[in-house]
Each structure stands twice: as structure tokens, then as C-alpha cells.
Design an enzyme around this catalytic site. Structure first.
Site, PDB file in Angstrom:
ATOM      1  N   TRP A 486       0.831  -1.214   0.000  1.00 30.91           N
ATOM      2  CA  TRP A 486       0.000   0.000   0.000  1.00 30.91           C
ATOM      3  C   TRP A 486       0.859   1.256   0.000  1.00 30.91           C
ATOM      4  O   TRP A 486       0.523   2.253  -0.634  1.00 30.91           O
ATOM      5  CB  TRP A 486      -0.916  -0.039   1.226  1.00 30.91           C
ATOM      6  N   ASP A 488       3.589   3.279  -1.300  1.00 29.62           N
ATOM      7  CA  ASP A 488       4.426   3.345  -2.491  1.00 29.62           C
ATOM      8  C   ASP A 488       5.838   3.831  -2.203  1.00 29.62           C
ATOM      9  O   ASP A 488       6.705   3.736  -3.068  1.00 29.62           O
ATOM     10  CB  ASP A 488       3.786   4.274  -3.533  1.00 29.62           C
ATOM     11  N   LYS A 631       2.907  13.754   4.393  1.00 28.94           N
ATOM     12  CA  LYS A 631       2.687  12.535   3.626  1.00 28.94           C
ATOM     13  C   LYS A 631       3.288  11.323   4.345  1.00 28.94           C
ATOM     14  O   LYS A 631       3.115  11.167   5.552  1.00 28.94           O
ATOM     15  CB  LYS A 631       3.204  12.702   2.184  1.00 28.94           C
ATOM     16  N   GLN A 685      -5.971  14.219   1.155  1.00 23.50           N
ATOM     17  CA  GLN A 685      -5.055  13.080   1.176  1.00 23.50           C
ATOM     18  C   GLN A 685      -4.139  13.114   2.383  1.00 23.50           C
ATOM     19  O   GLN A 685      -3.910  12.104   3.039  1.00 23.50           O
ATOM     20  CB  GLN A 685      -4.201  13.075  -0.098  1.00 23.50           C
TER      21      GLN A 685
END
Length: 797
Positions: A486, A488, A631, A685
Site C-alpha cells: 500500500w 508506495d 505525507k 489526502q
């Protein structure tokens, strides 16, 4: 700081201040003809593909981030003063200019008031159509007559392929033509090559667009962008608007635009309406036929009501009333609407996604299904079947499915280096959710082709998904991560081992065994049970670090996610999925979730990992390229937040599950929108964590896996409304402070009015259930016992 509010009655978010921290957007249309529009009328349009069908242009990563767009400029003929019907692009001072934007379900209304003129512009794409309406209502609120000019503006792409349009300028600057013909403004790309752009039967001709004005006379036009804007002008002050007169320019190369001028005289208190219709296809055929059928303001009003009714019906699959108004707005309107939009567009088109993801990312799109099954079960079936035919005969998957050109049974197998280890394991989440919602157990027996060759039942596809990972195990008995799991950013080496995928595989084996038993295939169930037992032994032997589960084992044997490794010690996914998959023992569950609380929880959500990566080689963990707290580098990756909620619900801690949910819930930031910055009505996100100096900022709104998992975790885990083949199970895990909640649930064509009562102030535990006044055993509402309308009472205790 608050910039707007939730109007749940009208299913709208109302923006009262136009100077939002970022452009706050909405989606119009469908996967055939789609569009983005912001609170200041910025955005673009696309046909089938955001990358290869973009007919209206946007300049990405600019300031503001949403220009150009769909604009009306208004000019006073006597004073020469001008403004836009949306605050931007002219940007009049806000002490003189009032603006309200109402984002609704596939429509947006922008109201403004300036210098004694009130305007209201409604933007939408009618159902099943390849054109859009911009309906403008202008009112003179003053005591003297007013003479105004209205100018439309949009900027057409020179080439629908966004790379050609914005990068290959030595080609695309020389192929467009624009003209006015029979009252239609027409834009044609490469007119000498139109046979090469032939459209399929029933589809509009590509690389052509048309525009017309309804309800008022056309007094001027321009199709050349440079003529309208001026060589040294800008969207804030176009040369034509400043002078008050269009130039009748015909684009011939360079850049084109859509400008129609109409001069309006308004008596005091008078209102006039006019309307732009903009569509794709040949104006002389498609355009004229469309205008003949749809070209009146009365018809536009009818189409808007049809659009609202369609979307509101989908949102009506579940309506809840809890003690948390922001939670209600999320579940009843925006959480599901976000799921529906993400389901439609995957990650293909937004103010950030610029065509780099053209199609349906396999694993993203399979996960997106879990959020929309109750609202649009037929579309969920169609998407599931599409994704199943994107699975290869070896059990792996094509990374991206392009529905507009997908050919099951004839696709090429990708190189082995491109396989991701998690792709088809998401079937074990999505397929049971669909079958539980619809009750269609025969779906498991439906035969579908593989992408490259052969065919199998859906159950057979699921078997191949498991075998794909079982045939690619590492030396410690953990599934290989392949090109990526999942995450990357994780680079373990092709034969490095992913514990996250191991937990996915374990869940898949459990789900498969359960389905096999229901199908009467005991040997298949025994096979899955045996494989799970072997996997469990490997997990317990190699992957427990004392207080939490490791992250992964690299191809060279390095173990990541341990107390002995200074960076990325704790990885959220493996902790919460140890619980979701059932792999963790009772003691391990307590310890690992306490570790999540201690090391990953922030006021803004759960960090993906901690501490950040700083010295780890980017060849192993490419997240090191990101700034701390963003992120995958110790940021709050919102896709995972629902998993944290689910794990705490499975543990029975409704208070902490709810705390985690609110920490990441967009609506919870409505009164402090300057912290999150992006839209407070949809998911983003990523959110910056406390390792960042800008903790709480969020980015990349709308199209994210966070939408489906946030909605799913709220509905099926906190509220505990869990559809199964035999009925609807009600198993809430709510905050102990809630005295209960009510819900109206549409389930297999029946209506259920549900009242959950919590007199003992517990988080979990169903004491009694009554259906239509009769007590039932357990907490499963049998589908066979449902009437057209039903009353359900659930007592916790």
C-alpha cells in the site's frame, strides 16, 4: 476562523466569505462530461478523461490555484466600473463586495452584491448530457435605472490532451480556430483533420466545442483569448471589459476563449435572467439539436431540479441524528457525496491531480467501492466486475484500468517488476460489502474473464488473489512486498517482506474460508484455514517487537519498525491491521493500540509513522524526500484514519474511536478552517503532523481513499450498521457520552427507522433488539422479516 456553514436541509455547504484559505471546490457532471468549479468560479472541464479530454483549461499550481474558470464580468456603461459575478477574478474590496457560494450536489450557486447590483449564477451539467448551464440572474437593487454589459469568459484548451496543450506549445498554438456562426460560438481544433477525430456512434464530435447565449441578445463576441484579455492584461481586468465592447475576434492559432456580450438595461428593482450553454461536439449539429431541446431558462430550472432529486435520492440511503451535528453533516451529506465523487473520478481530475493518473488506479478504485454500495449498488456491481476483469490469470492486477479502452481477455500482462502486492487483496474488503448490501450471494458464482486470458467465478478470482501472494512469500514466511505494498514509498527489494500485506492476506484467508463454508465448499475452507495457521506462526515468530508489530523485513534481512531502529519505529498500518485482521492476540491488541496512542496520535489525526525518516536511504524509504511531518514521512495520511477508528471499535473503545474520528473529520475544523485550509466538507489526502511547523494544514482534497474509509468506519463501526447476506447487523461502538442516536436506513428496497438507546452510558454491547415491536435474538435484523417500512429499537447495556 469560520468561512461557511453546513446547510443539511438543502444538502449544501454555504461559503459566506470568498477569501477562503485555499480555493474550495465542487464537482459538476459525470464521468462522461465532468467539471470542477470553485467558490470563485474557477476550474476546468473534461470529457471522459481529465488527461486526454480536457476541453476547458486550468493553469495548475498558480496563484490563485483555480484560474481561469467560468466567469461572468459585469460592467456599468455609465461609470465604466466593472466587476465579476464571483469575487474573483476581478477581486473588488470585500468591504464593498459581498459574495456567497452554495456548493451543492453537482451544482454550485454563486451570489454577489456590488454597487447596487445583485447577481446569482448557477452552474451545473444536466443529467446524462454533454453540455453545461451557466444561469445568471441580475437585479438592480438601487433607485435609478442601470445600463450594464455582461461578458462570459472561459478558456478552451488548444488540444484536449493536457500535455500537448500546456507543454508541446510549438504544436498546440497553431491548431485552433474560433468563430461565430448562426448565433453559435464555435471552437474547432485541427479543423482540417476532423475525420481523424471521428466520434463513436451517439457521441459528440471530439475536439470541438460550442457556446450560445439564451434569454438576451448577443451584442458582441470574442473567440481570441489575447483579443479579450489584451497582450498585457489579465483575468482581473480584461481589455474588452475595460473598454466595454467585444472585438468580434476569430481565433486562428494562439489561444481561444468563449466570450459572448449582452447589454442589459435594468429599471429599479428589476431582475433579468440570461444563460450560457456550453457543450462539446459540432455546433452545427450537436449544438443546434441541444439548444432546440434544452435552450430555455424554464428547461434549465427543470433540469436543475432533476439533478438535485437524483443526487438527493442517493444520499438518502442513510440519514442519522446523533449528538454531534458535524458528524451528522458528514454522514448525511458530505461524507457520502465525497465517496460518490471519488468513486466516479478515482484520482484522475482535481485542482491537484493534473492528468498524471489517467484512469482507475486498481487498488484505489477497489477500495472506493466500500463507501458507495448502499447509495448506488448497481454502479458498485458494475465497478466490481470491471476491476475483477482487471485481475490477471496469475492473480495479480493491471495497475491502472482505463474503462474507455479496457478489453478483458486481451490485455497485456505487465512486467513482473510492476506488480504491487496489495492490489487484489482489497477484493476481500469490497466484495463482501457489496454482497452484504445487496444480498446477492450468487455474485460469488458469476463467471468473469481475467484481464489477459481465461476466466473464473468471482469466488475463483478471489482464490487466485490469495494464491498470488502465497506463491510470492519471503524467507520468513511473510508475503513479498514486490514493487510496493500500500505504501508506495517503501522499497524493500522485490523479495522483501511486507507485514501489512501479511495482515491483508490473513483477513483474505478468513473471509474466503467463511464464504467457502456458505457455498458448501468445505475443502476450500479447510485449505484457507491451513494457510492462515501457517501464516499466523510466521507472524508471531518474526514480527512482534514486544510492544508493537514491526513494519517490514527488507530483502537483505534488515527489520524496519523496531525499537532498535531510530527512524520510523512505529508504523500505523501494521498496528491497526493486526487488529482488523484478527492476527493480534488479546494482549498484543492492547499493547499495540496503546503504542498507537502514545507514539502516533496527534490532535489532527494518527501519523502514518514516527519518528520521521532523515538518514534512511531513499532507495529503501523514498518518503525521506518529503519534509518532516508530511505525507509518508511521519505525516497524517488520511487514508489510514478509518483503520485506526475500526481497530478501536473492534477493541470496544468507542470513546477513543470517536476521538480519533473527530481529530481527522473535516467538519470538525469548520470553526477553525484556517488550520486545515482546504475544504472543511471533504477529505484531503494528507495532513501535516506535529513534526511540521504547520501542523493541521491539509492538502489534496476530494479524491482520496480517505473518503471511503472515513465513511465506512463511521457507518459500519461507530454507528455499527453492518449489512450481511442474511440481514442488517446493528453493533454500535459509540462514545459513552452519547445517549444514543437515530437513523433511517434504506436496505434492499425496505425502509428501517432505527433508534439506538444507551441508558447505561456504555460504548458497546447490544442488550436487546426489537423489530416492529417484537423482540429478536441477537443483533441481526433478518432480511426475510422486513416489511416495506420497519421500526427497530436497540438498547445498549
Amino acid at each position: 476562523m469560520r468561512f461557511g456553514y453546513f446547510d443539511d436541509n438543502n444538502k449544501e455547504y454555504v461559503i459566506e466569505r470568498p477569501d477562503t484559505p485555499q480555493s474550495w471546490s465542487n464537482y459538476l457532471g459525470s464521468t462522461r462530461y465532468g467539471a470542477l468549479i470553485t467558490n470563485n468560479a474557477g476550474g476546468y472541464g473534461f470529457y471522459k478523461s481529465g488527461a486526454r479530454g480536457r476541453f476547458l483549461r486550468l493553469r495548475f499550481n498558480a496563484v490563485p490555484m483555480d484560474q481561469p474558470g467560468r466567469y461572468f464580468y459585469l460592467r456599468d456603461a455609465d461609470s465604466g466600473d466593472f466587476w465579476s459575478a464571483s469575487w474573483q477574478p476581478v477581486g473588488k474590496p470585500l468591504d464593498q463586495y459581498r459574495s456567497v457560494c452554495r456548493h451543492g450536489t453537482a451544482y454550485t450557486v454563486i451570489e454577489s452584491e456590488y454597487a447596487g447590483i445583485r447577481s446569482e449564477t448557477t452552474y451545473f451539467v444536466p443529467l446524462h448530457q454533454a453540455f453545461e448551464y451557466w444561469k445568471l440572474k441580475v437585479t438592480n437593487t438601487g433607485k435609478a435605472p442601470r445600463r450594464l454589459s455582461a461578458f462570459s469568459y472561459c478558456e478552451f484548451s488548444n488540444q484536449w490532451d493536457t500535455f500537448q496543450d500546456q507543454v508541446n506549445l510549438q504544436y498546440s498554438l497553431f491548431i485552433v480556430q474560433g468563430k461565430m456562426e448562426d448565433g453559435l460560438l464555435r471552437i474547432i481544433i485541427s479543423p482540417n483533420d476532423q475525420p481523424g477525430h471521428a466520434a463513436p456512434a451517439g457521441e459528440p464530435a471530439p475536439h470541438q466545442a460550442w457556446m450560445t447565449l439564451i434569454g438576451a441578445p448577443v451584442t458582441g463576441y470574442d473567440t481570441s483569448r489575447d483579443a479579450f484579455i489584451g497582450t498585457y492584461g489579465g483575468y482581473h481586468a480584461p481589455e474588452v471589459v475595460k473598454t466595454g465592447l467585444c472585438t468580434s475576434s476569430n481565433a486562428y492559432g494562439d489561444n481561444s476563449c468563449g466570450t459572448l456580450q449582452s447589454d442589459i438595461t435594468l429599471a429599479p428593482g428589476e431582475t433579468k435572467e440570461l444563460m450560457i450553454m456550453l457543450g462539446i461536439g459540432d455546433g452545427q449539429t450537436t449544438g443546434k439539436a441541444t439548444i432546440a431541446e434544452f435552450g430555455s431558462i424554464a428547461r434549465a430550472d427543470q433540469e436543475l431540479q432533476r439533478l438535485k432529486d437524483n443526487w438527493h435520492s442517493q444520499l438518502g440511503s442513510l440519514i442519522v441524528d446523533t449528538p454531534d451535528r458535524e458528524f451528522n453533516s458528514t454522514v448525511n451529506v458530505w461524507g457520502l457525496y465525497n465517496c460518490l465523487i471519488t468513486f466516479a473520478w478515482s484520482r484522475a481530475a482535481s485542482l491537484v491531480y493534473n492528468g498524471e493518473r489517467d484512469g482507475l488506479g486498481f487498488r484505489d478504485s477497489v477500495q472506493d467501492i466500500i463507501g458507495i454500495c448502499a447509495a448506488i449498488p448497481d454502479a458498485a456491481r458494475e465497478r466490481l466486475e470491471l476491476m475483477l476483469t482487471g485481475q490477471l490469470a496469475n492473480g495479480g492486477a493491471i495497475p491502472v484500468i482505463r474503462p474507455f479502452e479496457h478489453r478483458p481477455g486481451h490485455e497485456q500482462e505487465p512486467p513482473a517488476s510492476e506488480y504491487r502486492s496489495d492490489d487484489c487483496l482489497w477484493f476481500f474488503n469490497a466484495i463482501p460489502v457489496f454482497v452484504g448490501e445487496t444480498g446477492d450471494f450468487d455474485f460469488y458464482s458469476k463467471v468473469l474473464p481475467f484481464a489477459d486470458k481465461g476466466e473464473a467465478t468471482v469466488f475463483g478470482h478471489m482464490r487466485r488473489a490469495l494464491e498470488f501472494n502465497l506463491e510470492r512469500m519471503g524467507k520468513h514466511g511473510i508475503p513479498c512486498g514486490l514493487s510496493a505494498d500500500w505504501n508506495d514509498c517503501l522499497r524493500l527489494g522485490y523479495f522483501g517482506e511486507s507485514l501489512f500485506v501479511a495482515f491483508q492476506l490473513r483477513l483474505g484467508l478468513s473471509v474466503y474460508a467463511d464464504i467457502a463454508r456458505q457455498l458448501g465448499q468445505d475443502k476450500e475452507a479447510q485449505w484457507a484455514d491451513k494457510q492462515r495457521t501457517v501464516l499466523d506462526a510466521s507472524i508471531q515468530q518474526h514480527c512482534w517487537d514486544g510492544n508493537w508489530f514491526i513494519w517490514a523485513i527488507a530483502e537483505d534481512g534488515t527489520v524496519y519498525g523496531t525499537k532498535d531502529y531510530s527512524e520510523g519505529q512505529v508504523y500505523l498500518n501494521t498496528q491497526v491491521w493486526s487488529v482488523i485482521s484478527g492476527a493480534a492476540t488479546g494482549e498484543q491488541m492492547e499493547r499495540t493500540l496503546q503504542t498507537v496512542r502514545d507514539k502516533l496520535a496527534t490532535p489532527y489525526g494518527l501519523m502514518l509513522s514516527s519518528p520521521p525518516f532523515e538518514k534512511t536511504s531513499s532507495s529503501i524509504m523514498s518518503a525521506v524526500v518529503y519534509n518532516f511531518g508530511i505525507k509518508e514521512n511521519a505525516g497524517i495520511f488520511n487514508h489510514t484514519q478509518g483503520w485506526g477508528v475500526m481497530a478501536e471499535c473492534l477493541r470496544g473503545n468507542g470513546d477513543l474511536a470517536y476521538e480519533y474520528y473527530r481529530a481527522a473529520m473535516p467538519a470538525a475544523y469548520n470553526e477553525r478552517a484556517e488550520v486545515r485550509q482546504i475544504e472543511p466538507y471533504v477529505q484531503g489526502q494528507t495532513t501535516y503532523s506535529t513534526f511540521s511547523p504547520r501542523a493541521g494544514n491539509a492538502r489534496t482534497s476530494w479524491l482520496t481513499g480517505a473518503a471511503a474509509w472515513a465513511y465506512f468506519s463511521a457507518v459500519q463501526y461507530i454507528l455499527g450498521l453492518q449489512p450481511e447476506v442474511d440481514g442488517l447487523r446493528i453493533n454500535p461502538c459509540i462514545p459513552s457520552t452519547w445517549k444514543g442516536y437515530t437513523a433511517t436506513r434504506r436496505f434492499r428496497g425496505k425502509n428501517l427507522s432505527i433508534a439506538v438507546k444507551n441508558p447505561s452510558s456504555v460504548c458497546r454491547g447490544v442488550k436487546s433488539v426489537t423489530l416492529n415491536g417484537k423482540a429478536i435474538d441477537g443483533n441481526l435484523i433478518p432480511a426475510a422479516s422486513l416489511l416495506p417500512d420497519n421500526t427497530v429499537e436497540v438498547i445498549l447495556g
